[in-house]
Design a protein around this motif. Sequence first.
Motif, PDB file in Angstrom:
ATOM      1  N   VAL A   1       0.853  -1.195   0.000  1.00 15.00           N
ATOM      2  CA  VAL A   1       0.000   0.000   0.000  1.00 15.00           C
ATOM      3  C   VAL A   1       0.887   1.242   0.000  1.00 15.00           C
ATOM      4  O   VAL A   1       1.808   1.356   0.806  1.00 15.00           O
ATOM      5  CB  VAL A   1      -0.953   0.025   1.222  1.00 15.00           C
ATOM      6  CG1 VAL A   1      -1.906   1.215   1.118  1.00 15.00           C
ATOM      7  CG2 VAL A   1      -1.758  -1.269   1.309  1.00 15.00           C
TER       8      VAL A   1
ATOM      9  N   VAL B   1      -8.744   7.623  -3.430  1.00 14.47           N
ATOM     10  CA  VAL B   1      -8.391   6.197  -3.451  1.00 14.47           C
ATOM     11  C   VAL B   1      -8.206   5.836  -4.920  1.00 14.47           C
ATOM     12  O   VAL B   1      -9.090   6.058  -5.746  1.00 14.47           O
ATOM     13  CB  VAL B   1      -9.494   5.340  -2.787  1.00 14.47           C
ATOM     14  CG1 VAL B   1      -9.148   3.862  -2.906  1.00 14.47           C
ATOM     15  CG2 VAL B   1      -9.664   5.739  -1.323  1.00 14.47           C
TER      16      VAL B   1
ATOM     17  N   SER C   1      -7.935   4.080  -8.443  1.00 19.27           N
ATOM     18  CA  SER C   1      -8.561   2.959  -9.156  1.00 19.27           C
ATOM     19  C   SER C   1      -7.541   2.243 -10.030  1.00 19.27           C
ATOM     20  O   SER C   1      -7.468   1.018 -10.058  1.00 19.27           O
ATOM     21  CB  SER C   1      -9.718   3.467 -10.014  1.00 19.27           C
ATOM     22  OG  SER C   1      -9.255   4.510 -10.873  1.00 19.27           O
ATOM     23  N   ASP C   2      -6.722   3.018 -10.755  1.00 23.54           N
ATOM     24  CA  ASP C   2      -5.745   2.434 -11.670  1.00 23.54           C
ATOM     25  C   ASP C   2      -4.660   3.465 -11.976  1.00 23.54           C
ATOM     26  O   ASP C   2      -4.863   4.657 -11.779  1.00 23.54           O
ATOM     27  CB  ASP C   2      -6.429   1.970 -12.963  1.00 23.54           C
ATOM     28  CG  ASP C   2      -7.210   3.093 -13.620  1.00 23.54           C
ATOM     29  OD1 ASP C   2      -8.350   3.361 -13.177  1.00 23.54           O
ATOM     30  OD2 ASP C   2      -6.675   3.736 -14.537  1.00 23.54           O
TER      31      ASP C   2
ATOM     32  N   MET D   1      -5.877  -1.410  -9.381  1.00 28.48           N
ATOM     33  CA  MET D   1      -5.568  -1.698  -7.975  1.00 28.48           C
ATOM     34  C   MET D   1      -6.353  -2.927  -7.501  1.00 28.48           C
ATOM     35  O   MET D   1      -7.412  -3.246  -8.029  1.00 28.48           O
ATOM     36  CB  MET D   1      -5.923  -0.488  -7.092  1.00 28.48           C
ATOM     37  CG  MET D   1      -5.165   0.791  -7.446  1.00 28.48           C
ATOM     38  SD  MET D   1      -3.372   0.684  -7.199  1.00 28.48           S
ATOM     39  CE  MET D   1      -2.800   0.393  -8.863  1.00 28.48           C
ATOM     40  N   ASP D   2      -5.820  -3.586  -6.484  1.00 27.56           N
ATOM     41  CA  ASP D   2      -6.456  -4.782  -5.928  1.00 27.56           C
ATOM     42  C   ASP D   2      -7.741  -4.413  -5.166  1.00 27.56           C
ATOM     43  O   ASP D   2      -7.745  -3.463  -4.366  1.00 27.56           O
ATOM     44  CB  ASP D   2      -5.464  -5.452  -4.961  1.00 27.56           C
ATOM     45  CG  ASP D   2      -6.072  -6.635  -4.251  1.00 27.56           C
ATOM     46  OD1 ASP D   2      -6.168  -7.696  -4.890  1.00 27.56           O
ATOM     47  OD2 ASP D   2      -6.449  -6.487  -3.070  1.00 27.56           O
TER      48      ASP D   2
ATOM     49  N   LEU E   1      -7.568  -4.620  -1.050  1.00 23.31           N
ATOM     50  CA  LEU E   1      -6.773  -3.538  -0.448  1.00 23.31           C
ATOM     51  C   LEU E   1      -7.465  -2.194  -0.664  1.00 23.31           C
ATOM     52  O   LEU E   1      -7.519  -1.342   0.231  1.00 23.31           O
ATOM     53  CB  LEU E   1      -5.374  -3.505  -1.052  1.00 23.31           C
ATOM     54  CG  LEU E   1      -4.459  -4.716  -0.812  1.00 23.31           C
ATOM     55  CD1 LEU E   1      -3.074  -4.450  -1.366  1.00 23.31           C
ATOM     56  CD2 LEU E   1      -4.368  -5.044   0.664  1.00 23.31           C
ATOM     57  N   ARG E   2      -7.992  -2.022  -1.864  1.00 19.43           N
ATOM     58  CA  ARG E   2      -8.683  -0.765  -2.178  1.00 19.43           C
ATOM     59  C   ARG E   2      -9.908  -0.592  -1.277  1.00 19.43           C
ATOM     60  O   ARG E   2     -10.196   0.506  -0.793  1.00 19.43           O
ATOM     61  CB  ARG E   2      -9.080  -0.792  -3.662  1.00 19.43           C
ATOM     62  CG  ARG E   2      -9.707   0.483  -4.126  1.00 19.43           C
ATOM     63  CD  ARG E   2     -10.045   0.400  -5.604  1.00 19.43           C
ATOM     64  NE  ARG E   2     -11.345   1.014  -5.813  1.00 19.43           N
ATOM     65  CZ  ARG E   2     -11.950   1.095  -6.989  1.00 19.43           C
ATOM     66  NH1 ARG E   2     -11.376   0.594  -8.069  1.00 19.43           N
ATOM     67  NH2 ARG E   2     -13.113   1.675  -7.097  1.00 19.43           N
TER      68      ARG E   2
ATOM     69  N   GLU F   1     -10.870   2.498   1.123  1.00 27.47           N
ATOM     70  CA  GLU F   1     -12.136   3.235   0.997  1.00 27.47           C
ATOM     71  C   GLU F   1     -12.846   3.318   2.352  1.00 27.47           C
ATOM     72  O   GLU F   1     -13.354   4.378   2.727  1.00 27.47           O
ATOM     73  CB  GLU F   1     -13.036   2.565  -0.045  1.00 27.47           C
ATOM     74  CG  GLU F   1     -12.513   2.755  -1.458  1.00 27.47           C
ATOM     75  CD  GLU F   1     -13.328   2.014  -2.522  1.00 27.47           C
ATOM     76  OE1 GLU F   1     -14.373   1.432  -2.182  1.00 27.47           O
ATOM     77  OE2 GLU F   1     -12.884   2.035  -3.685  1.00 27.47           O
TER      78      GLU F   1
ATOM     79  N   ALA G   1      -2.403  -1.331  -3.648  1.00 30.95           N
ATOM     80  CA  ALA G   1      -3.391  -0.249  -3.641  1.00 30.95           C
ATOM     81  C   ALA G   1      -2.687   1.048  -3.278  1.00 30.95           C
ATOM     82  O   ALA G   1      -1.591   1.031  -2.701  1.00 30.95           O
ATOM     83  CB  ALA G   1      -4.512  -0.540  -2.648  1.00 30.95           C
TER      84      ALA G   1
END
Length: 403
Positions: free
Chosen positions: A178, A197, A199-200, A322-323, A326-327, A331, A363
């Motif tokens: 992370v 957070v 996303s990609d 992202m995983d 973990l994401r 969040e 993430a």
Amino acid sequence: MIDPDRFLSDLHKLRRFGAAGVGKGVCKGVRRPAYSEPDIAARTWLAGRIEQAGLTPHFDPMGNLFGLAEGPSLLMGSHSDSQPEGGWLDGALGVIAALEVARASRESAGPPISVVSFQDEEGRFGVTTGSAVWSGHLSLDEADALTDHGGNRLQQMRSVLAERSDGFVDPARFTGFVELHIEQGPVLDQAREQIGVVSDIVGIRDMNITFSGQQNHAGTTPMHLRRDAFQGLAAFNAALNDRLRNVVTPRTVWTIGHVALHPNASSIVPGRVTFSMQWRDGDPARLARMETIIRDTIADIAGQYALETGFGPMLGLEPVAMDATLRGALEAAAEDVAPGRWRVMPSGALHDATNVARLLPVAMLFVPSIGGISHDFAEDTDETDLVAGLRVLAGAAERLGGQ
Ligand code: HGY
Ligand code: MN
Ligand code: MN
Ligand code: MN
């Protein structure tokens, strides 16, 4: 319990290594490129802080610095090298926040957290070189052959840290990665939100291109007989902008950021120019299409201006998502720390997380950059936002436990 004062104090201490920018009306900038004297001094200091935190410092042959917890652990961190003219938070924030979370977790017998500061994220020698080697994207031999814009070889530059190396760390000891980072763009700042957070992360291509013509006298060489490398570059830039227009999206970017004109004198028609060509997008197919357009445009301009061309190796990284687990933890922690003041967003900047995603679930989270400024001495973030980022990182670590 995380200690925001201890975290901010360490962040300010790291800033002292390579501190720069006073002449520009700000004093927060840093010059700490990978393997420079301030970078090595900063890593040495960091290894000491890691040890004081009860973790085991570990340099690998690239100079990536880990702070290892015992047994399986979640890995957190970022990079502590900077751009040649960089900000104090780019990379440093993620490393020091990881250190604080790992330290606090040890103090309260919480889940084991390991820490990392990757080397040459800023691409003095390539693209996120330290994590590229650790993840196997680049072999050590391939990395050793890389040179910076000044002609220095990576093989030689890494030798000081390689002497302290205990070998490469086995990624199997980590359960995930992370990374906290500043956004480096305007989205959160303009929306007055505290957390992004991710996303990609976008994909990137990067290569050096050379136009060679004929160096000659600037007073006596008629315009129609010139083979002027700078004129070629200027025409290439204009033509490329035009040709890319129908291919790109609002998120696509391309940059000529480094230019070396030879011999760079007022009264000489320049005989050679080498420049960096970098482009980024979230879609690999578009990155490939852009490459074709770039190469075709180079060929057309070379023909028009009677220039020869040369291409360095093309470095690149694919876009990554992202995983989900973990994401999700980020969040949930973001909603706790900054209710209604966070969003999910893509990253247009590159990060070590892209490389680490080959080995582990990854993430990322962002805090705002004031005015959206980064890769500049003026880069900054409000202290409350820095601490909010730390709290979300700690909250995610708690939710993920020893997993
Ligand atoms: O260039 C980048 O996206 C990053 O800051 N290395
Ligand atoms: Mn960075
Ligand atoms: Mn950067
Ligand atoms: Mn003369």
